[in-house]
Design a protein around this motif. Structure first.
Motif, PDB file in Angstrom:
ATOM      1  N   CYS A 156       0.819  -1.210   0.000  1.00  0.00           N
ATOM      2  CA  CYS A 156       0.000   0.000   0.000  1.00  0.00           C
ATOM      3  C   CYS A 156       0.858   1.266   0.000  1.00  0.00           C
ATOM      4  O   CYS A 156       1.912   1.328   0.635  1.00  0.00           O
ATOM      5  CB  CYS A 156      -0.907   0.014   1.233  1.00  0.00           C
ATOM      6  SG  CYS A 156      -2.166   1.321   1.217  1.00  0.00           S
ATOM      7  N   SER A 157       0.396   2.282  -0.735  1.00  0.00           N
ATOM      8  CA  SER A 157       0.969   3.616  -0.672  1.00  0.00           C
ATOM      9  C   SER A 157      -0.118   4.594  -1.121  1.00  0.00           C
ATOM     10  O   SER A 157      -1.218   4.177  -1.509  1.00  0.00           O
ATOM     11  CB  SER A 157       2.205   3.742  -1.550  1.00  0.00           C
ATOM     12  OG  SER A 157       2.893   4.941  -1.261  1.00  0.00           O
ATOM     13  N   VAL A 158       0.196   5.889  -1.059  1.00  0.00           N
ATOM     14  CA  VAL A 158      -0.824   6.877  -1.415  1.00  0.00           C
ATOM     15  C   VAL A 158      -0.830   7.113  -2.920  1.00  0.00           C
ATOM     16  O   VAL A 158       0.182   6.970  -3.600  1.00  0.00           O
ATOM     17  CB  VAL A 158      -0.610   8.212  -0.676  1.00  0.00           C
ATOM     18  CG1 VAL A 158      -0.742   8.010   0.830  1.00  0.00           C
ATOM     19  CG2 VAL A 158       0.740   8.823  -1.020  1.00  0.00           C
ATOM     20  N   THR A 162       5.422   7.520  -5.888  1.00  0.00           N
ATOM     21  CA  THR A 162       6.192   6.570  -6.694  1.00  0.00           C
ATOM     22  C   THR A 162       6.786   5.451  -5.845  1.00  0.00           C
ATOM     23  O   THR A 162       7.424   4.543  -6.381  1.00  0.00           O
ATOM     24  CB  THR A 162       7.344   7.295  -7.419  1.00  0.00           C
ATOM     25  OG1 THR A 162       8.201   7.904  -6.439  1.00  0.00           O
ATOM     26  CG2 THR A 162       6.806   8.356  -8.355  1.00  0.00           C
ATOM     27  N   SER A 163       6.572   5.501  -4.530  1.00  0.00           N
ATOM     28  CA  SER A 163       7.227   4.553  -3.627  1.00  0.00           C
ATOM     29  C   SER A 163       6.857   3.108  -3.920  1.00  0.00           C
ATOM     30  O   SER A 163       7.730   2.236  -4.005  1.00  0.00           O
ATOM     31  CB  SER A 163       6.884   4.892  -2.172  1.00  0.00           C
ATOM     32  OG  SER A 163       7.351   6.172  -1.833  1.00  0.00           O
ATOM     33  N   ALA A 164       5.561   2.833  -4.033  1.00  0.00           N
ATOM     34  CA  ALA A 164       5.136   1.452  -4.271  1.00  0.00           C
ATOM     35  C   ALA A 164       5.655   0.942  -5.607  1.00  0.00           C
ATOM     36  O   ALA A 164       6.107  -0.207  -5.720  1.00  0.00           O
ATOM     37  CB  ALA A 164       3.612   1.360  -4.211  1.00  0.00           C
ATOM     38  N   ASP A 169       9.285  -2.212  -9.208  1.00  0.00           N
ATOM     39  CA  ASP A 169      10.274  -2.148 -10.285  1.00  0.00           C
ATOM     40  C   ASP A 169      11.627  -2.710  -9.862  1.00  0.00           C
ATOM     41  O   ASP A 169      12.333  -3.334 -10.661  1.00  0.00           O
ATOM     42  CB  ASP A 169      10.461  -0.703 -10.758  1.00  0.00           C
ATOM     43  CG  ASP A 169       9.249  -0.163 -11.497  1.00  0.00           C
ATOM     44  OD1 ASP A 169       8.397  -0.967 -11.905  1.00  0.00           O
ATOM     45  OD2 ASP A 169       9.159   1.073 -11.654  1.00  0.00           O
ATOM     46  N   GLU A 170      12.004  -2.460  -8.607  1.00  0.00           N
ATOM     47  CA  GLU A 170      13.368  -2.763  -8.177  1.00  0.00           C
ATOM     48  C   GLU A 170      13.544  -4.151  -7.557  1.00  0.00           C
ATOM     49  O   GLU A 170      14.550  -4.822  -7.799  1.00  0.00           O
ATOM     50  CB  GLU A 170      13.844  -1.706  -7.172  1.00  0.00           C
ATOM     51  CG  GLU A 170      13.911  -0.295  -7.734  1.00  0.00           C
ATOM     52  CD  GLU A 170      15.000  -0.133  -8.769  1.00  0.00           C
ATOM     53  OE1 GLU A 170      15.999  -0.868  -8.690  1.00  0.00           O
ATOM     54  OE2 GLU A 170      14.860   0.729  -9.660  1.00  0.00           O
ATOM     55  N   ILE A 171      12.567  -4.585  -6.735  1.00  0.00           N
ATOM     56  CA  ILE A 171      12.835  -5.798  -5.963  1.00  0.00           C
ATOM     57  C   ILE A 171      11.691  -6.793  -5.865  1.00  0.00           C
ATOM     58  O   ILE A 171      11.930  -7.958  -5.530  1.00  0.00           O
ATOM     59  CB  ILE A 171      13.262  -5.435  -4.520  1.00  0.00           C
ATOM     60  CG1 ILE A 171      12.222  -4.530  -3.879  1.00  0.00           C
ATOM     61  CG2 ILE A 171      14.629  -4.786  -4.489  1.00  0.00           C
ATOM     62  CD1 ILE A 171      12.552  -4.160  -2.440  1.00  0.00           C
ATOM     63  N   ALA A 172      10.457  -6.376  -6.121  1.00  0.00           N
ATOM     64  CA  ALA A 172       9.337  -7.315  -5.976  1.00  0.00           C
ATOM     65  C   ALA A 172       8.353  -7.130  -7.122  1.00  0.00           C
ATOM     66  O   ALA A 172       7.287  -6.536  -6.953  1.00  0.00           O
ATOM     67  CB  ALA A 172       8.648  -7.108  -4.626  1.00  0.00           C
ATOM     68  N   PRO A 173       8.688  -7.640  -8.302  1.00  0.00           N
ATOM     69  CA  PRO A 173       7.845  -7.405  -9.482  1.00  0.00           C
ATOM     70  C   PRO A 173       6.448  -7.987  -9.360  1.00  0.00           C
ATOM     71  O   PRO A 173       5.530  -7.537 -10.060  1.00  0.00           O
ATOM     72  CB  PRO A 173       8.628  -8.080 -10.615  1.00  0.00           C
ATOM     73  CG  PRO A 173       9.532  -9.063  -9.937  1.00  0.00           C
ATOM     74  CD  PRO A 173       9.885  -8.442  -8.626  1.00  0.00           C
ATOM     75  N   LYS A 178      -1.585  -1.364  -4.081  1.00  0.00           N
ATOM     76  CA  LYS A 178      -2.862  -0.800  -3.679  1.00  0.00           C
ATOM     77  C   LYS A 178      -2.623   0.661  -3.325  1.00  0.00           C
ATOM     78  O   LYS A 178      -1.816   0.965  -2.434  1.00  0.00           O
ATOM     79  CB  LYS A 178      -3.448  -1.540  -2.477  1.00  0.00           C
ATOM     80  CG  LYS A 178      -4.797  -0.985  -2.007  1.00  0.00           C
ATOM     81  CD  LYS A 178      -5.349  -1.801  -0.849  1.00  0.00           C
ATOM     82  CE  LYS A 178      -6.670  -1.246  -0.337  1.00  0.00           C
ATOM     83  NZ  LYS A 178      -7.726  -1.278  -1.364  1.00  0.00           N
ATOM     84  N   GLN A 179      -3.281   1.565  -4.016  1.00  0.00           N
ATOM     85  CA  GLN A 179      -3.113   2.986  -3.765  1.00  0.00           C
ATOM     86  C   GLN A 179      -4.386   3.573  -3.182  1.00  0.00           C
ATOM     87  O   GLN A 179      -5.481   3.325  -3.679  1.00  0.00           O
ATOM     88  CB  GLN A 179      -2.735   3.715  -5.063  1.00  0.00           C
ATOM     89  CG  GLN A 179      -1.365   3.323  -5.607  1.00  0.00           C
ATOM     90  CD  GLN A 179      -0.969   4.131  -6.812  1.00  0.00           C
ATOM     91  OE1 GLN A 179      -1.765   4.350  -7.711  1.00  0.00           O
ATOM     92  NE2 GLN A 179       0.279   4.592  -6.842  1.00  0.00           N
TER      93      GLN A 179
END
Length: 284
Positions: A156-158, A162-164, A169-173, A178-179
């Motif tokens: 989850c992020s808002v 771009t955090s989620a 993209d980087e470690i958990a494709p 959920k935004q």
């Protein structure tokens, strides 16, 4: 009280005097956002902060303000000559920070304001005063420890962050994004089990986790996916204020007030913060 009649000549002289006074303020732009005593000890100083980030910048129900950014800004204002009762806190949302400085709405901004090359084209920065990292917040009993553990999990992020997407993209494709509208909604989902993790800056996560109603319920994983160098934004070209703020930040670290502010605002979340950064030391 009797009012004297003013002759036309006297009135003209008065207007000219007032006009000359008003036109005499172009010797420095550093007075914007401050009261009559911008060099210290004046009426008030306007400082931009967030109103909705517990542990960083929060307007309490009783009208008081709390958080690490508030503590830093209060200390800096004191070094500039303004006591706490002379501070006027101004809500500056992320999208309006550069405009607020350009308009002179505030003297400076302390609001999880990451120093970036793009922003430095529009504003000047003092600091940094905190090095934060993108992290994950999970339940205290969660077995999620690394970003790869999020594959197949709900993250989850808002909305607009771009955090989620960074995590995906980087470690958990295979993470399921959920935004929602606010971090509080993410926390509610995390508490109920509707989501498995919340991601944003570790300082923001620690601030939420340190709230009374959440203490002991969540933990940070120490992901450190990015470096966020928080600086104090100042109107472009106001180098005198930047220098004064940097002096104040160095003093805050040396006299122990910085460490105390970290403990007071993030301590309950067991936030493993980075040491106070050196002025001008930007971690890429």
């Amino acid at each position: 009280m009797k009012l004297r009649k003013v002759t036309a000549a006297a009135a003209t002289a008065l207007v000219l005097a007032l006009t000359a006074t008003a036109c005499g303020g172009d010797d420095s732009s550093s007075d914007e956002g401050a009261g009559s005593g911008s060099s210290g000890g004046g009426d008030t100083i306007k400082i931009g902060i967030k109103y909705d980030q517990p542990g960083l910048g929060l307007k309490e129900p009783n009208g008081d303000f709390s958080g690490f950014d508030v503590a830093v800004a209060t200390y800096v204002a004191g070094e500039l000559g303004y006591q706490p009762d002379k501070i006027e806190w101004v809500e500056t949302k992320s999208a309006d920070r550069e405009n607020a400085l350009a308009r002179g709405d505030v003297k400076f901004i302390a609001a999880t304001y990451s120093i970036t090359d793009e922003r430095k084209q529009k504003v000047d920065f003092a600091g940094p005063y905190l090095l934060a990292h993108q992290d994950l917040l999970v339940k205290a009993d969660s077995d999620i420890a690394e970003g790869t553990d999020l594959n197949g999990k709900k993250l989850c992020s808002v909305t607009g962050s771009t955090s989620a997407q960074n995590v995906k993209d980087e470690i958990a494709p295979d993470a399921q994004l959920k935004q929602v509208g606010t971090y509080s909604e993410c926390l509610a989902g995390l508490q109920s089990g509707a989501v498995d993790a919340l991601t944003t800056d570790d300082s923001i996560l620690a601030g939420f986790a340190a709230q009374d109603q959440y203490q002991g319920k969540f933990k940070l994983t120490g992901l450190k996916l990015s470096n966020e160098n928080y600086g104090i934004g100042v109107k472009k070209g106001d180098t005198a204020t930047v220098d004064s703020i940097n002096d104040a930040l160095e003093k805050m670290v040396s006299d122990g007030a910085w460490d105390k502010a970290v403990e007071d605002n993030f301590g309950p979340a067991e936030y493993k913060n980075e040491p106070a950064p050196k002025i001008g030391d930007i971690v890429a």
